[in-house]
Design a protein around this motif. Structure first.
Motif, PDB file in Angstrom:
ATOM      1  N   ASP A 113      -8.318  71.157 -49.395  1.00 33.43           N
ATOM      2  CA  ASP A 113      -8.773  72.349 -49.819  1.00 33.43           C
ATOM      3  C   ASP A 113      -8.221  73.443 -49.233  1.00 33.43           C
ATOM      4  O   ASP A 113      -8.059  73.419 -47.900  1.00 33.43           O
ATOM      5  CB  ASP A 113     -10.165  72.564 -50.244  1.00 33.43           C
ATOM      6  CG  ASP A 113     -10.774  71.756 -51.232  1.00 33.43           C
ATOM      7  OD1 ASP A 113      -9.931  71.456 -52.180  1.00 33.43           O
ATOM      8  OD2 ASP A 113     -11.967  71.269 -51.293  1.00 33.43           O
ATOM      9  N   THR A 114      -7.700  74.645 -49.882  1.00 34.41           N
ATOM     10  CA  THR A 114      -7.352  75.740 -49.183  1.00 34.41           C
ATOM     11  C   THR A 114      -8.483  76.575 -48.215  1.00 34.41           C
ATOM     12  O   THR A 114      -9.623  76.209 -48.445  1.00 34.41           O
ATOM     13  CB  THR A 114      -6.553  76.949 -49.927  1.00 34.41           C
ATOM     14  OG1 THR A 114      -6.007  77.755 -49.242  1.00 34.41           O
ATOM     15  CG2 THR A 114      -7.580  77.512 -50.860  1.00 34.41           C
ATOM     16  N   ARG A 115      -8.188  76.787 -46.882  1.00 33.57           N
ATOM     17  CA  ARG A 115      -9.164  77.598 -46.165  1.00 33.57           C
ATOM     18  C   ARG A 115     -10.328  76.780 -45.747  1.00 33.57           C
ATOM     19  O   ARG A 115     -11.593  77.436 -45.832  1.00 33.57           O
ATOM     20  CB  ARG A 115      -9.493  79.077 -46.933  1.00 33.57           C
ATOM     21  CG  ARG A 115      -8.195  80.117 -46.992  1.00 33.57           C
ATOM     22  CD  ARG A 115      -8.767  81.172 -47.815  1.00 33.57           C
ATOM     23  NE  ARG A 115      -7.843  82.362 -47.585  1.00 33.57           N
ATOM     24  CZ  ARG A 115      -6.403  82.278 -48.374  1.00 33.57           C
ATOM     25  NH1 ARG A 115      -6.193  81.189 -48.934  1.00 33.57           N
ATOM     26  NH2 ARG A 115      -5.665  83.324 -48.347  1.00 33.57           N
ATOM     27  N   ALA A 116     -10.063  75.801 -45.530  1.00 37.46           N
ATOM     28  CA  ALA A 116     -11.067  74.495 -45.046  1.00 37.46           C
ATOM     29  C   ALA A 116     -10.461  73.561 -44.284  1.00 37.46           C
ATOM     30  O   ALA A 116      -9.459  73.389 -44.266  1.00 37.46           O
ATOM     31  CB  ALA A 116     -11.734  74.048 -46.397  1.00 37.46           C
ATOM     32  N   PHE A 117     -11.278  73.110 -43.388  1.00 36.54           N
ATOM     33  CA  PHE A 117     -10.780  71.726 -42.725  1.00 36.54           C
ATOM     34  C   PHE A 117     -10.302  70.702 -43.621  1.00 36.54           C
ATOM     35  O   PHE A 117     -11.021  70.538 -44.497  1.00 36.54           O
ATOM     36  CB  PHE A 117     -11.922  71.149 -41.865  1.00 36.54           C
ATOM     37  CG  PHE A 117     -12.129  72.009 -40.668  1.00 36.54           C
ATOM     38  CD1 PHE A 117     -11.084  72.229 -39.329  1.00 36.54           C
ATOM     39  CD2 PHE A 117     -13.440  73.096 -40.453  1.00 36.54           C
ATOM     40  CE1 PHE A 117     -11.354  73.203 -38.344  1.00 36.54           C
ATOM     41  CE2 PHE A 117     -13.467  73.583 -39.438  1.00 36.54           C
ATOM     42  CZ  PHE A 117     -12.581  73.837 -38.343  1.00 36.54           C
ATOM     43  N   ALA A 118      -9.200  70.263 -43.509  1.00 36.17           N
ATOM     44  CA  ALA A 118      -8.828  68.900 -44.139  1.00 36.17           C
ATOM     45  C   ALA A 118      -9.473  67.956 -43.864  1.00 36.17           C
ATOM     46  O   ALA A 118      -9.111  67.477 -42.597  1.00 36.17           O
ATOM     47  CB  ALA A 118      -7.132  68.831 -44.064  1.00 36.17           C
ATOM     48  N   THR A 119     -10.216  67.106 -44.695  1.00 36.45           N
ATOM     49  CA  THR A 119     -10.728  65.779 -44.464  1.00 36.45           C
ATOM     50  C   THR A 119     -10.345  64.765 -45.221  1.00 36.45           C
ATOM     51  O   THR A 119      -9.492  65.037 -46.111  1.00 36.45           O
ATOM     52  CB  THR A 119     -12.307  65.772 -44.355  1.00 36.45           C
ATOM     53  OG1 THR A 119     -12.609  66.327 -45.759  1.00 36.45           O
ATOM     54  CG2 THR A 119     -12.937  67.120 -43.398  1.00 36.45           C
ATOM     55  N   ALA A 120     -10.417  63.580 -44.615  1.00 30.89           N
ATOM     56  CA  ALA A 120     -10.240  62.357 -45.567  1.00 30.89           C
ATOM     57  C   ALA A 120     -11.181  61.492 -45.546  1.00 30.89           C
ATOM     58  O   ALA A 120     -12.145  61.382 -44.638  1.00 30.89           O
ATOM     59  CB  ALA A 120      -8.896  61.871 -45.042  1.00 30.89           C
ATOM     60  N   THR A 121     -11.431  60.690 -46.538  1.00 29.68           N
ATOM     61  CA  THR A 121     -12.234  59.514 -46.471  1.00 29.68           C
ATOM     62  C   THR A 121     -11.467  58.105 -46.777  1.00 29.68           C
ATOM     63  O   THR A 121     -10.382  58.321 -47.594  1.00 29.68           O
ATOM     64  CB  THR A 121     -13.507  59.644 -47.627  1.00 29.68           C
ATOM     65  OG1 THR A 121     -12.666  59.828 -48.874  1.00 29.68           O
ATOM     66  CG2 THR A 121     -14.264  60.756 -47.250  1.00 29.68           C
ATOM     67  N   VAL A 122     -11.838  57.028 -46.508  1.00 32.16           N
ATOM     68  CA  VAL A 122     -10.998  55.883 -46.221  1.00 32.16           C
ATOM     69  C   VAL A 122     -12.002  54.789 -46.550  1.00 32.16           C
ATOM     70  O   VAL A 122     -13.148  54.829 -45.743  1.00 32.16           O
ATOM     71  CB  VAL A 122      -9.977  55.646 -45.260  1.00 32.16           C
ATOM     72  CG1 VAL A 122     -10.688  55.472 -43.814  1.00 32.16           C
ATOM     73  CG2 VAL A 122      -9.168  54.628 -45.641  1.00 32.16           C
ATOM     74  N   SER A 123     -11.692  53.534 -47.136  1.00 33.61           N
ATOM     75  CA  SER A 123     -12.423  52.324 -47.270  1.00 33.61           C
ATOM     76  C   SER A 123     -11.657  51.319 -46.803  1.00 33.61           C
ATOM     77  O   SER A 123     -10.815  50.904 -47.292  1.00 33.61           O
ATOM     78  CB  SER A 123     -12.984  52.187 -48.797  1.00 33.61           C
ATOM     79  OG  SER A 123     -13.523  50.958 -48.594  1.00 33.61           O
ATOM     80  N   LEU A 124     -12.056  51.013 -45.454  1.00 29.60           N
ATOM     81  CA  LEU A 124     -11.124  49.890 -44.846  1.00 29.60           C
ATOM     82  C   LEU A 124     -11.889  48.558 -45.038  1.00 29.60           C
ATOM     83  O   LEU A 124     -13.031  48.192 -44.645  1.00 29.60           O
ATOM     84  CB  LEU A 124     -11.017  50.068 -43.581  1.00 29.60           C
ATOM     85  CG  LEU A 124     -10.495  51.423 -42.945  1.00 29.60           C
ATOM     86  CD1 LEU A 124     -10.576  51.918 -41.509  1.00 29.60           C
ATOM     87  CD2 LEU A 124      -9.136  51.566 -43.343  1.00 29.60           C
ATOM     88  N   PRO A 125     -11.413  47.659 -45.886  1.00 25.28           N
ATOM     89  CA  PRO A 125     -11.811  46.337 -46.136  1.00 25.28           C
ATOM     90  C   PRO A 125     -12.052  45.327 -44.733  1.00 25.28           C
ATOM     91  O   PRO A 125     -11.324  45.419 -43.740  1.00 25.28           O
ATOM     92  CB  PRO A 125     -10.788  45.609 -46.714  1.00 25.28           C
ATOM     93  CG  PRO A 125      -9.819  46.618 -47.183  1.00 25.28           C
ATOM     94  CD  PRO A 125      -9.868  47.696 -46.246  1.00 25.28           C
ATOM     95  N   VAL A 126     -13.202  44.856 -44.652  1.00 25.81           N
ATOM     96  CA  VAL A 126     -13.599  44.012 -43.339  1.00 25.81           C
ATOM     97  C   VAL A 126     -13.251  42.558 -43.981  1.00 25.81           C
ATOM     98  O   VAL A 126     -13.506  42.068 -44.686  1.00 25.81           O
ATOM     99  CB  VAL A 126     -14.983  44.040 -43.069  1.00 25.81           C
ATOM    100  CG1 VAL A 126     -15.386  42.930 -42.108  1.00 25.81           C
ATOM    101  CG2 VAL A 126     -15.338  45.653 -42.849  1.00 25.81           C
TER     102      VAL A 126
END
Length: 135
Positions: A113-126
């Motif tokens: 999103d604009t004017r916000a910290f860029a975050t991410a989510t990820v699902s790493l298989p175990v």
């Protein structure tokens, strides 16, 4: 009957080690999450019930994107996608147990999103099952 008093976990000072480096400063979420599949076979007799289940694990991460730093979590996931590496989640950095796993690396998202910290989510298989390691 014993009364069991909990020692509540306030999740604020954890270790998130992936392939030997601690990425906890970049993460806001780190969750080892089970996904349970169950099925039951029912025979023609009242007590002929045969349940079966399997559990697959992932480590769910939410983190701040950092594409400028060569050693950032964003760059690590991008560069090492497809590899399997060792990881450790220790809910309290000073005390208590830790959980070790082998994870399959997949990349996180880019942008946001604009004017916000860029975050991410990820699902790493175990791969396999997490190991509880006592201190």
């Amino acid at each position: 009957m014993a009364t069991i008093t909990p020692a509540p976990l306030y999740f604020k000072d954890a270790v998130l080690e992936i392939d030997g480096d601690d990425y906890a400063p970049a993460a806001s979420t780190a969750t080892l999450a089970p996904s349970v599949s169950t099925t039951t076979f029912y025979g023609l007799k009242p007590d002929a019930m045969y349940p079966e289940s399997s559990v697959d694990w992932t480590i769910e991460l939410s983190f701040i994107q950092d594409w400028d730093s060569a050693t950032s979590l964003s760059r690590y996931l991008w560069t090492n996608q497809g590899e399997t590496v060792a990881a450790t989640l220790k809910p309290r950095s000073g005390t208590g147990p830790s959980f070790t796993v082998d994870i399959h690396i997949v990349p996180g998202s880019v942008g946001g999103d604009t004017r916000a910290f860029a975050t991410a989510t990820v699902s790493l298989p175990v791969k396999g099952v997490p190991t509880l390691v006592e201190p």
